[in-house]
Design an enzyme around this catalytic site. Structure first.
Site, PDB file in Angstrom:
ATOM      1  N   ASP A  74       0.836  -1.201   0.000  1.00  0.00           N
ATOM      2  CA  ASP A  74       0.000   0.000   0.000  1.00  0.00           C
ATOM      3  C   ASP A  74       0.873   1.254   0.000  1.00  0.00           C
ATOM      4  OD1 ASP A  74      -2.288   1.533   0.132  1.00  0.00           O
ATOM      5  OD2 ASP A  74      -3.039   0.670   1.998  1.00  0.00           O
TER       6      ASP A  74
ATOM      7  N   ASP B  18     -10.602   2.366  -3.401  1.00  0.00           N
ATOM      8  CA  ASP B  18     -11.100   2.164  -2.038  1.00  0.00           C
ATOM      9  C   ASP B  18     -12.620   2.156  -2.002  1.00  0.00           C
ATOM     10  OD1 ASP B  18      -8.847   1.709  -0.612  1.00  0.00           O
ATOM     11  OD2 ASP B  18      -8.580   3.752   0.105  1.00  0.00           O
TER      12      ASP B  18
END
Ligand code: DGJ
Length: 728
Positions: free
Chosen positions: A476, A546
Site C-alpha cells: 500500500d 477504495d
C-alpha cells in the site's frame, strides 16, 4: 516484424493490423511518416509535405530552402531550441547555460527478442523484436538511442529512450520523454482517464482544440487524478468502429501526457516523466534511461485496442507467481475490522470464510508496531504481539489448519512521526531543510531514493515474511509526495529525487520478488492511486479503488478496462449499506461486479446472515468454474455506465469463441419498464450456443438480434443477471 530499407533509410514496424514508419531524410532528420492500419512496406514519405511557411526557421543544412523546417515536419522524437516550436521531447542544458537538442540519425541496429531496461519495468518476450536508432547532437556530443519493441500479434509497439553524454562536461537533462507521436491531422479526440480517490479513471473525451492540452501528475505517484494512459481517436470512433491510438506509460511517478494541436492542423503527443521538478545531471559518459511507453493502434475502435492491451499485459508484462494456475479467492479484514482486531477475531472470520470456498486470508493494516489507528506505527515492521500473541508463527498455522493461505499488508514507503524508526532516523523522511514537512494521513514519506533507507525497511519486512508461510503481500501507499528533498544529494541533484524514489520502489519490489518468488503481490495506493503499467510489471494485481460500492465500481472498472485487464483489477464484495456511500445493493449484484476483477470479500463474514453465506458459496463456486473465461478471456464492454442508461453490461468471451459470460447490472428503475434487448459481441456468428444450459441460439442471432432481457430484472434496485453461453 521490422522491415529495414537501408538504402533509403526507411524503418517500418509491422504488426498484425498496423504499420508504423519512420525515415531519415536528406538532412538525417528522423521523420515520422505513418502510423495506422496496416499497409505495404513502401516508403510513405510522400505523405510529408513541404511549404515555405513564414517565420518557420530553416536549419543551416537547408541552405536557402525555406520550405524545409523542423517546425512543420512530423518528427519521430522532437527537439528543442533549433527550430521546432511545438512540444519538445528532450531538453538539455549545457554548462554555458544554453538549452538545445538537434538530433540527426547516425546508425541503427536490429535485435532478436524484445529489449529490457535495467531497473525499470518493460514488456518482455522472446517473440518480440527490437529496433534501435541512434540520433546524435553533434555539437554537444550527446547520443539519443531510441528503442522500439514490436509484438506483432498484439499490435503492440513499445518505445524507450536512452540518452548518453559523450562530451567532456556534465549536462543537465531537463526533459526526456519516452514517446513522441506526430500526426499529420488534428481532427482527433483525446480521451484521458481522470478522477479522484474512490472514483478513479473515468474516461473524459474532448476534441483536440488548438494549443496544448493533456494530463499529468506531480504527486510522486501516477495518481488517482489522472492515469498515465491516454487515447487519441477519430472523432466518430466508438467501441467497434474508428481508428484509435492508445498510449501507455510504464511508470509509477510524476508523468505528463500532452497533446498539441498546432498551426497547420497537425497534432503531437508527448508522454513521459513530468519535466516539472525533474533535472538529471549526466556526467561525461553517463546515461539516462527514460521509462518505457507502449502503443496500440486499433483500426476498429476501442474494444479491439483494449483487448490487445489486455493480452499484451497478461502475456508480456505481468509476471504471475501463480503461473497459469488460478489465483486464490481472498477475504480481507480491512472493511471488516479496520484497526480493531486480534488473532481470535481474524480466525473467527476465517472460520466462516473457509467453508464457503474462500482460500486466502489477508490481514490488512494494523498488525505491526503501535498501530491502533492511522496516527502511529508506520516504519516499525515488527508484529504487535499484543494483538497477535506469538506472532505470525502462531497465527498462520491456525489459518492453515482451516485450509487457508495467508497474506499480509505493508506500506514500506511511509513513516509515522510516532514510531521508533522516525525517532531513530528523522532525516530519513523527505523534508526540505528549514521547513516543517506537510503530513498526509498523519504520516511522512521515507526517502526511498536512498539505498540505506530502503535496505533497512526491506530487511525488517523480509524478516516478517520469512517468519511464516506467506502467500500474498498487499503493498500500500497512502499519501502523495511533498517536501521532496533528499538529505543525501547535493543541491544540483535535487531534481533527481522524484525519479530516484520511483527507481527505489521498483528496486525493493524486485528484491521482494527475488527473495519470495512464490508471493503474489497486490499493489495499492489508497485504492487506485498508482494503478499503472509500471506497477503491473511487479504486482500482477492492483487494488482498483477504495470504493467498494458495486454501482460506483461499474464505472471505475469500466474506465480501468480501457487500458488494463480484468485480471489486474482488485475487486471485493463488501457490506451493504456500503461503507463509502451508504448504497444498498443485493449480495448477488456485489458478487457479479467483484468477480469481474480479481475477486474477494472484505467484510466480517462471521456476522453475515445465513442466506447471504449461501449466496457467497454459490458465487465462489461459480467464479472458480468460470475463472479462465473471466480472467483470460476477451473482454467486451456492451454499454457505457456513464451514459446513465437503465443497465450496465459487459461480456467475457473465450479466445476460441466457444464460451461466453454476459454480466449485467441494472442501475436505474422506472415503473412500466420498456422491453429491452441486449446485443452480444465477440461470438462466433457460425456457432450455435446454449444460454444458461438451454436452447440453441446461433451466434449471429445473439449478436445482431440480441437477447431479450426479462422484465422482472427491472423490478427492484440494482438487480443483476449472468448469462453463460456455451457452444452446443
Ligand atoms: C488504503 C487501502 O486502499 C485500503 O484497502 C486499506 O488497506 C487501507 N489503506 C489501510 O490503511
Amino acid at each position: 516484424m521490422i522491415v529495414l530499407d537501408k538504402e533509403n533509410r526507411v524503418f517500418t514496424l509491422r504488426t498484425k493490423n498496423t504499420t508504423y514508419q519512420m525515415k531519415a531524410d536528406q538532412h538525417n532528420v528522423l521523420i515520422h511518416t505513418y502510423y495506422g492500419p496496416r499497409v505495404g512496406d513502401s516508403d510513405l514519405s510522400y505523405l510529408v509535405r513541404y511549404a515555405d511557411r513564414a517565420c518557420a526557421p530553416n536549419p543551416p543544412e537547408a541552405g536557402l530552402d525555406r520550405a524545409y523546417s523542423l517546425d512543420t515536419l512530423p518528427q519521430e522524437y522532437s527537439t528543442c531550441g533549433v527550430g521546432d516550436f511545438r512540444l519538445p521531447s528532450i531538453e538539455i542544458e549545457y554548462p554555458d547555460g544554453s538549452r538545445a537538442a538537434d538530433l540527426r540519425l547516425t546508425d541503427w541496429e536490429e535485435e532478436r527478442g524484445k529489449y529490457t531496461l535495467d531497473g525499470l519495468p518493460s514488456f518482455y518476450g522472446e517473440e518480440g523484436e527490437t529496433l534501435r536508432l541512434y540520433l546524435e547532437d553533434r555539437a554537444a556530443n550527446v547520443v539519443v538511442e531510441l528503442s522500439y519493441g514490436v509484438f506483432e500479434d498484439r499490435d503492440l509497439i513499445t518505445r524507450s529512450v536512452e540518452v548518453h553524454n559523450y562530451g567532456s562536461a556534465s549536462v543537465r537533462l531537463r526533459q526526456c520523454a519516452s514517446l513522441c507521436l506526430d500526426f499529420q491531422r488534428s481532427d482527433l479526440d483525446l480521451i484521458t482517464f481522470d478522477g479522484c480517490h474512490m472514483m478513479e479513471r473515468a474516461p473524459s473525451r474532448a476534441p483536440l482544440r488548438s494549443g496544448v492540452q493533456g494530463v499529468g501528475s506531480v504527486r510522486g505517484t501516477s495518481s488517482h487524478q489522472h492515469n498515465p494512459f491516454v487515447v487519441l481517436c477519430d472523432r466518430e470512433a466508438n467501441e467497434d468502429y474508428g481508428l484509435c491510438y492508445g498510449a501507455m506509460l510504464l511508470y509509477s511517478g510524476n508523468f505528463q501526457a500532452l497533446v498539441e494541436a498546432s498551426q497547420y492542423d497537425n497534432a503531437r503527443l508527448v508522454m513521459g516523466i513530468n519535466p516539472s521538478h525533474f533535472c538529471w545531471t549526466l556526467e561525461p559518459y553517463g546515461s539516462f534511461t527514460a521509462p518505457e511507453a507502449a502503443l496500440v493502434c486499433s483500426p476498429r475502435g476501442f474494444g479491439q485496442m483494449s483487448r490487445q492491451f489486455h493480452r499484451a499485459i497478461r502475456e508480456h508484462l505481468i509476471q504471475d507467481p501463480c503461473q497459469g494456475e488460478r489465483r486464490p479467492v481472498l477475504i480481507n479484514n480491512w472493511e471488516a475490522t479496520y484497526f480493531d482486531f486480534d488473532a481470535d477475531k481474524l480466525v473467527e472470520i476465517a472460520k466462516t470464510a473457509a467453508p464457503l470456498g474462500i482460500e486466502l486470508f489477508v490481514m490488512d493494516d494494523g498488525w505491526f508496531g503501535k498501530r491502533d489507528d492511522d496516527n502511529s506505527g508506520l516504519g516499525d515492521w515488527t508484529v504487535n504481539t499484543g494483538k497477535l500473541p506469538g506472532g505470525l508463527e502462531v497465527l498462520v498455522p491456525r489459518l492453515k489448519e482451516l485450509g487457508m493461505k495467508f497474506g499480509i499488508w505493508i506500506e514500506p514507503e511511509m513513516v509515522s512521526e510516532d514510531s521508533d524508526l522516525y525517532r531513530e532516523h528523522p532525516d530519513w523522511a523527505l523534508r526540505i531543510p528549514g521547513r516543517a514537512p506537510a503530513r498526509g494521513r498523519n504520516q511522512l514519506v521515507l526517502d526511498f531514493s536512498r539505498p540505506e533507507v530502503r535496505r533497512h525497511v526491506y530487511e525488517r519486512i523480509k524478516a516478517v515474511l520469512a517468519s511464516a508461510d506467506v502467500s500474498y503481500v498487499k503493498w500500500d501507499m497512502n499519501r502523495s509526495l511533498t517536501d521532496v528533498y533528499s538529505a543525501a544529494l547535493p543541491a544540483q541533484r535535487q531534481g533527481e529525487v522524484y525519479h530516484r524514489y520511483v527507481l527505489g520502489v521498483y528496486e525493493m519490489l524486485d528484491w521482494l520478488r527475488r527473495d519470495f518468488p512464490h508471493i503474489l503481490i497486490e499493489g495499492c495506493a489508497g485504492g487506485g492511486g498508482r494503478f499503472d503499467a509500471g506497477m503491473l510489471y511487479y504486482t500482477p494485481q492492483i487494488w482498483c479503488s477504495d470504493n467498494t460500492d458495486a454501482i460506483d465500481r461499474l464505472r471505475v472498472q469500466y474506465g480501468t478496462s480501457f487500458g488494463y485487464p480484468v485480471s489486474a483489477m482488485g475487486a471485493h464484495v463488501s457490506v451493504t449499506p456500503n461503507e463509502e456511500n451508504g448504497r444498498i445493493t443485493p449480495m448477488e449484484t456485489r458478487g457479479v461486479v467483484a468477480m469481474s476483477g480479481t475477486f474477494g470479500y472484505e467484510m466480517d463474514l462471521s456476522r453475515t446472515a445465513g442466506e447471504d453465506r449461501e449466496v457467497i458459496r454459490r458465487q465462489v463456486a461459480f467464479f472458480k468454474e468460470h475463472y479462465d473465461l473471466i480472467q483470460r478471456g476477451d473482454y467486451y464492454r456492451l454499454t457505457d455506465p456513464f451514459q446513465n442508461g437503465p443497465y450496465t453490461a459487459w461480456e467475457h468471451v473465450s479466445p476460441d469463441g466457444r464460451e461466453a459470460l454476459v454480466s449485467l447490472v441494472t442501475t436505474s428503475l422506472r415503473a412500466a419498464p420498456s422491453f429491452r434487448t441486449l446485443r452480444l459481441k465477440g461470438l462466433d456468428p457460425k456457432r450455435t450456443y446454449q444460454v444458461n444450459g438451454e436452447g440453441r441460439w446461433p451466434g449471429d442471432v445473439l449478436m445482431e438480434a440480441g437477447w431479450p432481457l426479462p422484465l422482472d430484472l427491472f423490478q427492484g434496485d440494482y438487480r443483476s443477471l449472468q448469462l453463460c453461453l456455451s457452444e452446443v
